[in-house]
Design a protein around this motif. Structure first.
Motif, short mmCIF file in Angstrom:
data_model
loop_
_atom_site.label_atom_id
_atom_site.label_comp_id
_atom_site.label_asym_id
_atom_site.label_seq_id
_atom_site.Cartn_x
_atom_site.Cartn_y
_atom_site.Cartn_z
N ALA A 259 -18.50 -9.97 15.03
CA ALA A 259 -17.35 -9.40 15.30
C ALA A 259 -16.15 -10.56 15.89
CB ALA A 259 -17.33 -8.30 16.34
N ARG A 263 -13.06 -11.51 13.61
CA ARG A 263 -11.50 -10.91 13.98
C ARG A 263 -10.91 -12.40 13.92
NH1 ARG A 263 -10.15 -7.29 18.18
NH2 ARG A 263 -8.32 -7.76 18.91
N SER A 314 -14.51 6.06 11.68
CA SER A 314 -15.70 5.34 12.69
C SER A 314 -16.65 6.25 12.64
CB SER A 314 -15.19 4.82 13.90
OG SER A 314 -14.20 3.70 13.66
N ASN A 319 -18.29 1.62 12.49
CA ASN A 319 -17.33 0.57 12.87
C ASN A 319 -17.61 -0.70 11.67
OD1 ASN A 319 -16.25 1.62 14.80
ND2 ASN A 319 -17.61 0.67 16.32
N ILE A 323 -14.91 -1.91 9.08
CA ILE A 323 -14.36 -3.27 8.88
C ILE A 323 -14.48 -3.84 7.62
CG2 ILE A 323 -14.76 -5.33 9.89
CD1 ILE A 323 -15.74 -4.18 12.53
N VAL A 327 -10.95 -4.93 5.89
CA VAL A 327 -10.62 -6.34 5.39
C VAL A 327 -10.46 -6.38 3.78
CG1 VAL A 327 -11.43 -8.60 5.78
CG2 VAL A 327 -11.73 -7.14 7.46
N VAL A 364 -8.63 -1.87 10.89
CA VAL A 364 -9.60 -2.84 11.22
C VAL A 364 -9.59 -3.38 12.79
CG1 VAL A 364 -8.14 -4.68 10.83
CG2 VAL A 364 -10.44 -5.28 10.26
N LEU A 368 -13.11 -3.52 15.27
CA LEU A 368 -13.55 -5.02 15.69
C LEU A 368 -13.43 -5.21 17.12
CD1 LEU A 368 -11.31 -7.14 13.35
CD2 LEU A 368 -13.98 -7.16 13.54
N GLU A 371 -16.70 -3.71 18.48
CA GLU A 371 -17.62 -4.53 18.35
C GLU A 371 -17.79 -5.57 19.08
OE1 GLU A 371 -20.29 -3.71 16.46
OE2 GLU A 371 -19.67 -1.77 16.17
N SER A 431 -13.18 -13.70 6.60
CA SER A 431 -13.16 -12.46 7.55
C SER A 431 -14.23 -11.47 7.07
CB SER A 431 -11.75 -11.86 7.92
OG SER A 431 -11.90 -10.77 8.64
N ALA A 435 -17.57 -9.71 8.17
CA ALA A 435 -17.58 -8.42 8.16
C ALA A 435 -19.03 -7.83 7.47
CB ALA A 435 -16.57 -7.79 7.44
#
Length: 447
Positions: A259, A263, A314, A319, A323, A327, A364, A368, A371, A431, A435
């Motif tokens: 995570a 991020r 979610s 999650n 994500i 992304v 996102v 993030l 997590e 990213s 993910a």
């Protein structure tokens, strides 16, 4: 009923305080031309208006997170509000380069204390489904604050003055101070009254030197060497001291690590996109600061609307999967401008891709954030929050600097912007890879 009202009041205090920091960070993007004109700054000096803030904001993040664990988050939160509000006032009244740069650095210290403490306070005050909802709101605030700052910065700079963007923080900050005294309870999680002074010194030195090696103008290699040495000693110190400022057990959870990486690259891509698109709108399409700010509405509005769906999505998707989807939206949104071509005009080339980008950004940051602080116990909640915000800040610095450095030799505006978008797309793909790793690890854990 009173309990629900109190919970909402506490959440509003915390989130609005965090919103101020993010707003301020983005307002500068659309205000730099006016600041340079009013204070007679050259390009090198103007760069330090942003870099001074980034230097202290990034350098003091771990300190800001851990000091709340040690001395009480409410007390530290109040101190951060005062420092940030005072710094904002002094930036607003700045009359020369030295004053605005030094006060931006001071303001950055206040932000570095506030940012991780806001998240830690949420972790203290909410549990179960309420905590999940509060973290989702925190992540949403992170995205909307950054985007809305672009819009608000353009409006304030054009209609009033860039100074009002900073003055606005003062009454809001003081109001949050009074409301915090009245409604927010301190946590009882302190297990020590001793701050890791060696770790504090090494982290501030190492992180500040690292920021300077990225954003500085001279002696960058020396700063990088200092950063590597200081951060190496910092990691060793955190391994041997009794009450570390950054407990290394934060990094034993592989999901959290994924995570953090996701991020880092996402924020790098997003802020680089904001930065270069602001320049492109003014240089390629000839937009004024006001129009430049308003031109980000196609990203800001979908971002807000999609962020409202995060909690439901979610719950349904998880999650990690959310994500990945988010992304992917961001990557497509950035790359689509390259495919369409700038000669198609703002609405086709910029606005439509912005809608896709905004949807992804709205989805996102909440998962993030969740997590990034997952599976942390209360005694290190502040340190965990500090790591999340440190990753956030360094992602921003590295993303913007990498994109600018890699395209510095291209002098044609259109060609430069296209190349920048390609680099940003590549960062966003990194990213996306992180993910996917996060999703894979979550799936194996659940299986």
């Amino acid at each position: 009923m009173l309990s629900v009202a109190l919970d909402l009041t506490i959440e509003a205090i915390i989130l609005l305080s965090y919103f101020m920091i993010l707003l301020d960070n983005s307002i500068v993007f659309t205000s730099t031309v006016k600041i340079a004109t009013d204070l007679h700054l050259n390009s090198q000096t103007l760069a330090w208006v942003s870099s001074a803030y980034t230097l202290t904001f990034g350098g003091f993040q771990l300190f800001g997170g851990r000091v709340g664990d040690v001395y009480g988050r409410k007390r530290v939160f109040l101190i951060g509000l005062l420092l940030f509000s005072l710094g904002s006032l002094m930036v607003g009244v700045a009359t020369n380069a030295l004053m605005i740069i030094s006060m931006r650095a001071f303001q950055g210290i206040g932000s570095a204390i506030l940012a991780p403490t806001t998240l830690a306070l949420l972790l203290d005050n909410y549990h179960g489904t309420m905590r999940a909802r509060a973290i989702a709101a925190y992540g949403t605030t992170a995205g909307i604050g950054a985007s809305f700052g672009m819009v608000l910065g353009g409006v304030i700079t054009s209609v009033f003055s860039w100074r009002y963007g900073f003055f606005l923080n003062v009454p809001v900050g003081l109001l949050m101070f009074v409301l915090t005294l009245r409604f927010v309870e301190d946590s009882g999680h302190r297990r020590t009254n001793h701050l890791d002074l060696i770790g504090t010194f090494l982290s501030v030195l190492g992180l500040s030197a690292l920021v300077y090696s990225i954003d500085g103008t001279i002696y960058q290699l020396l700063a990088l060497i200092i950063a590597i040495i200081a951060l190496g000693l910092f990691v060793y110190a955190e391994h041997v001291v009794k009450n570390p400022i950054m407990p290394l057990r934060l990094f034993t959870d592989r999901q959290r690590n994924s995570a953090y990486i996701a991020r880092f690259f996402f924020i790098g891509a997003a802020f680089a996109y904001f930065f270069v698109t602001t320049q492109a709108l003014q240089h390629i399409y000839g937009f004024t600061p006001l129009l430049t700010g308003l031109a980000f509405l196609p990203a800001t509005i979908p971002q807000f609307l999609s962020a409202l769906q995060v909690s439901n999505l979610s719950t349904k998707l998880g999650n990690a999967r959310l994500i990945v989807i988010a992304v992917l939206f961001v990557t497509i949104g950035v790359f689509l401008t390259v495919v369409i071509g700038l000669n198609r005009g703002y609405w086709l080339a910029i606005a439509i891709p912005m809608v896709i980008f905004g949807i992804g950004q709205g989805l996102v940051l909440s998962p993030l954030t969740a997590e990034g602080v997952a599976n942390t116990d209360p005694e290190i909640a502040g340190a965990a929050s500090g790591v999340v915000n440190t990753v956030h800040q360094f992602g921003q610095s590295v993303g913007i600097s990498a994109v600018v450095a890699l395209t510095s030799g291209v002098h044609n505006g259109v060609t430069s912007y296209i190349m920048q978008l390609l680099i940003i797309s590549a960062i966003s793909v990194l990213s996306l890879v992180a993910a996917f790793v996060l999703q894979s690890r979550k799936h194996r854990q659940q299986g």
